[in-house]
Motif scaffolding. Structure first.
Motif, PDB file in Angstrom:
ATOM      1  N   VAL A  76      16.805  -0.394 -87.531  1.00 41.02           N
ATOM      2  CA  VAL A  76      16.784   0.963 -86.983  1.00 41.02           C
ATOM      3  C   VAL A  76      16.334   0.879 -85.522  1.00 41.02           C
ATOM      4  O   VAL A  76      15.387   0.162 -85.204  1.00 41.02           O
ATOM      5  CB  VAL A  76      15.818   1.862 -87.799  1.00 41.02           C
ATOM      6  N   PRO A  77      17.003   1.587 -84.612  1.00 40.76           N
ATOM      7  CA  PRO A  77      16.616   1.547 -83.192  1.00 40.76           C
ATOM      8  C   PRO A  77      15.147   1.923 -82.978  1.00 40.76           C
ATOM      9  O   PRO A  77      14.624   2.822 -83.650  1.00 40.76           O
ATOM     10  CB  PRO A  77      17.532   2.579 -82.534  1.00 40.76           C
ATOM     11  N   ASN A  78      14.491   1.232 -82.039  1.00 44.03           N
ATOM     12  CA  ASN A  78      13.082   1.499 -81.754  1.00 44.03           C
ATOM     13  C   ASN A  78      12.833   2.938 -81.313  1.00 44.03           C
ATOM     14  O   ASN A  78      11.726   3.444 -81.489  1.00 44.03           O
ATOM     15  CB  ASN A  78      12.543   0.523 -80.711  1.00 44.03           C
ATOM     16  N   ALA A  79      13.826   3.599 -80.781  1.00 43.13           N
ATOM     17  CA  ALA A  79      13.653   4.998 -80.388  1.00 43.13           C
ATOM     18  C   ALA A  79      13.369   5.884 -81.603  1.00 43.13           C
ATOM     19  O   ALA A  79      12.723   6.916 -81.483  1.00 43.13           O
ATOM     20  CB  ALA A  79      14.906   5.495 -79.664  1.00 43.13           C
ATOM     21  N   LEU A  80      13.820   5.448 -82.768  1.00 44.14           N
ATOM     22  CA  LEU A  80      13.589   6.200 -84.008  1.00 44.14           C
ATOM     23  C   LEU A  80      12.478   5.603 -84.852  1.00 44.14           C
ATOM     24  O   LEU A  80      11.740   6.320 -85.531  1.00 44.14           O
ATOM     25  CB  LEU A  80      14.877   6.233 -84.847  1.00 44.14           C
ATOM     26  N   HIS A  81      12.381   4.262 -84.853  1.00 43.02           N
ATOM     27  CA  HIS A  81      11.436   3.563 -85.718  1.00 43.02           C
ATOM     28  C   HIS A  81      10.995   2.301 -84.974  1.00 43.02           C
ATOM     29  O   HIS A  81      11.609   1.254 -85.070  1.00 43.02           O
ATOM     30  CB  HIS A  81      12.119   3.202 -87.049  1.00 43.02           C
ATOM     31  N   ASN A  82       9.903   2.416 -84.211  1.00 45.85           N
ATOM     32  CA  ASN A  82       9.490   1.351 -83.305  1.00 45.85           C
ATOM     33  C   ASN A  82       8.743   0.230 -84.019  1.00 45.85           C
ATOM     34  O   ASN A  82       7.573   0.343 -84.341  1.00 45.85           O
ATOM     35  CB  ASN A  82       8.620   1.919 -82.186  1.00 45.85           C
ATOM     36  N   THR A  83       9.465  -0.881 -84.243  1.00 46.67           N
ATOM     37  CA  THR A  83       8.833  -2.060 -84.833  1.00 46.67           C
ATOM     38  C   THR A  83       8.415  -3.053 -83.745  1.00 46.67           C
ATOM     39  O   THR A  83       7.808  -4.074 -84.049  1.00 46.67           O
ATOM     40  CB  THR A  83       9.789  -2.784 -85.799  1.00 46.67           C
ATOM     41  N   GLY A  84       8.757  -2.739 -82.498  1.00 41.46           N
ATOM     42  CA  GLY A  84       8.428  -3.623 -81.402  1.00 41.46           C
ATOM     43  C   GLY A  84       9.452  -4.724 -81.188  1.00 41.46           C
ATOM     44  O   GLY A  84       9.340  -5.505 -80.263  1.00 41.46           O
ATOM     45  N   ASP A  85      10.469  -4.778 -82.057  1.00 47.08           N
ATOM     46  CA  ASP A  85      11.537  -5.772 -81.900  1.00 47.08           C
ATOM     47  C   ASP A  85      12.420  -5.375 -80.731  1.00 47.08           C
ATOM     48  O   ASP A  85      12.582  -4.194 -80.438  1.00 47.08           O
ATOM     49  CB  ASP A  85      12.386  -5.859 -83.163  1.00 47.08           C
ATOM     50  N   LYS A  86      12.997  -6.366 -80.093  1.00 49.69           N
ATOM     51  CA  LYS A  86      13.912  -6.086 -78.973  1.00 49.69           C
ATOM     52  C   LYS A  86      15.334  -6.064 -79.456  1.00 49.69           C
ATOM     53  O   LYS A  86      15.712  -6.608 -80.398  1.00 49.69           O
ATOM     54  CB  LYS A  86      13.744  -7.150 -77.890  1.00 49.69           C
TER      55      LYS A  86
END
Length: 86
Positions: A76-86
């Motif tokens: 899921v994109p970090n804009a929606l669900h920020n896991t800190g992954d790039k």
């Protein structure tokens, strides 16, 4: 907390073996499976969120975050669900 003398990794870990053997089990299990898998299906840990801030940096409900596989959370994109992954 005391060290366990063995690792609880269930897959390929990025944590050096000598460190895995010295940290308590709950510390190992607290690491993301993408770094140190400890679940039955490596890379698919559930019952915890992988979003930053304990799930606060996500628009997904906390219960959903805890139930979906880690690989889905990280997709899921970090804009929606920020896991800190790039």
């Amino acid at each position: 907390m005391s060290s366990t003398g063995n690792s609880h990794a269930t897959g390929e870990s990025k944590v050096p073996g000598n460190i895995q053997e010295k940290v308590p089990k709950d510390v190992e299990q607290g690491l993301p499976d993408s770094i140190h898998p400890t679940g039955k299906n490596p890379g698919q840990s559930t019952n915890k969120t992988h979003a930053k801030g304990g799930g606060e940096e996500s628009v997904l409900p906390k219960k959903v975050q805890e139930k979906v596989p880690e690989s889905i959370e990280r997709a899921v994109p970090n804009a929606l669900h920020n896991t800190g992954d790039k």
